[in-house]
Design an enzyme around this catalytic site. Structure first.
Site, short mmCIF file in Angstrom:
data_model
loop_
_atom_site.label_atom_id
_atom_site.label_comp_id
_atom_site.label_asym_id
_atom_site.label_seq_id
_atom_site.Cartn_x
_atom_site.Cartn_y
_atom_site.Cartn_z
N ARG A 11 16.99 4.25 28.78
CA ARG A 11 17.13 5.68 29.05
C ARG A 11 17.15 5.88 30.57
O ARG A 11 16.36 5.28 31.30
CB ARG A 11 15.99 6.48 28.43
CG ARG A 11 16.10 6.65 26.92
CD ARG A 11 17.28 7.54 26.55
NE ARG A 11 17.38 7.81 25.12
CZ ARG A 11 18.06 7.09 24.25
NH1 ARG A 11 18.68 5.97 24.67
NH2 ARG A 11 18.13 7.43 22.97
N HIS A 14 26.88 5.33 28.71
CA HIS A 14 25.93 5.32 27.58
C HIS A 14 26.63 4.81 26.32
O HIS A 14 26.59 5.45 25.25
CB HIS A 14 25.36 6.72 27.35
CG HIS A 14 24.03 6.71 26.64
ND1 HIS A 14 23.04 7.62 26.90
CD2 HIS A 14 23.54 5.90 25.67
CE1 HIS A 14 21.98 7.38 26.12
NE2 HIS A 14 22.28 6.33 25.38
N GLU A 42 22.99 12.94 32.42
CA GLU A 42 24.25 12.58 31.77
C GLU A 42 24.92 13.83 31.21
O GLU A 42 24.25 14.72 30.71
CB GLU A 42 23.98 11.58 30.64
CG GLU A 42 23.37 10.27 31.12
CD GLU A 42 23.08 9.29 29.97
OE1 GLU A 42 23.43 9.59 28.82
OE2 GLU A 42 22.50 8.24 30.24
#
Length: 330
Positions: free
Chosen positions: A225, A273, A254
């Protein structure tokens, strides 16, 4: 996802209305989900405000392992179950991605590729590159993904050390991984790969202090993360060459903005991601998520409850909920 065919197929016998929406704000989630019985969530913000607006929600299922976009405490207070999908096989994909990033970072693959495209045919522009064999990988977190990465790098003759205060020493011994402190790991590792969930204890776990004690030749890999790493401190470390490079699948905010300072650097690799992704992992993820939704809608308790302390409150709201064989574990 490109479609929700798995969800439609699994939920069809229940004759429920399946609403598909791409919500990016609290207001959008509230407008669309206010009267929903169950939520299937990917990245939508499920804040306290959202949760308190839900009129009859039984539970919310997060596609994936992390639930950091859900206010679990607020859901628990309302007796709403939070469910994740921890076992959809993505430890294969994520550990593959982490290994691919590691190799690209160590061998300067992307940098050399860009130089060739610019007309520079000279390996010396990527100096120094050091031999992988005999190097040390430090794993921050020895969960399923960390363990799988440890096994994969074994064939490269890389020594693996790990920091995980929640794992017993027997687990380290079983994986042939040396148990160390975080400070020791950062000082000794040639590559540091992060595999921890995001919570209050891991937010900015890697900051300026930690980056300063890493080797100047170290490569930092993050497929966990983004906020586990302080991005401002990381930019400072990369710009001032405290570490060699960073290979990131996740960032603090993000999606990454086009003018983010990290994009100005040539010693960082960033992917969007995507480490969890393969056609197979997404299919399994969607199926399990839909099966958990089906359980809730049929009056059963789901399998993977994150906020187990909410079960009693949930059962008081839905007293006819059936207790499956695994209920005693809650």
């Amino acid at each position: 996802y490109s479609n929700v065919n798995y969800e439609k197929e699994i939920l069809a016998p229940l004759k429920v209305e399946l609403i598909v929406a791409h919500c990016k704000s609290e207001e959008e989630v509230i407008r669309i989900c206010k009267d929903a019985d169950v939520l299937l969530i990917c990245y939508a913000p499920i804040t306290k405000k959202v949760i308190n607006s839900l009129t009859k929600c039984r539970g919310m299922i997060r596609y994936g392992v992390g639930v950091d976009n859900i206010d679990v405490e607020a859901a628990t207070a309302r007796g709403i179950l939070v469910i994740n999908v921890p076992h959809y096989g993505a430890e294969n994909e994520v550990s593959d991605h982490a290994l691919a990033l590691l190799l690209c970072g160590v061998r300067n693959i992307l940098f050399l590729h860009q130089k060739v495209r610019q007309g520079v045919w000279d390996y010396r522009v990527a100096r120094p590159i050091f031999r992988i064999r005999g190097s040390t990988l430090g794993l921050v977190g020895l969960g399923n993904i960390g363990k799988m990465l440890a096994r994969k790098v074994g064939v490269l003759d890389i020594k693996v050390i790990a920091y995980d205060p929640y794992r017993k020493r027997e687990e380290f011994e079983r994986e042939k991984v040396e148990k160390v402190s975080l400070e020791d790991l950062l000082q000794r590792s040639d590559y540091v790969s992060i595999h921890v969930p995001l919570n209050q204890g891991t937010h900015h776990l890697i900051g300026e202090k930690e980056l300063r004690i890493m080797k100047r030749t170290a490569v930092l890999i993050n497929t966990a993360r983004g906020p586990v790493v302080d991005n401002q401190a990381l930019h400072l470390a990369l710009r001032n060459k405290w570490i060699k490079s960073a290979c990131l699948d996740v960032v603090e905010n993000e999606p990454l903005s086009k003018d983010d300072p990290l994009l100005e650097l040539d010693n960082v690799i960033i992917t969007p991601h995507s480490a969890f992704y393969s056609e197979e992992s997404c299919a399994t993820l969607q199926k399990i998520g839909a099966e958990e939704a089906s359980r809730l809608l049929r009056g059963h308790l789901p399998v993977s409850i994150v906020n187990k302390e909410a079960v009693a409150n949930f059962l008081s709201r839905f007293p006819l909920a059936k207790r499956d064989n695994n209920f005693e574990s809650y």
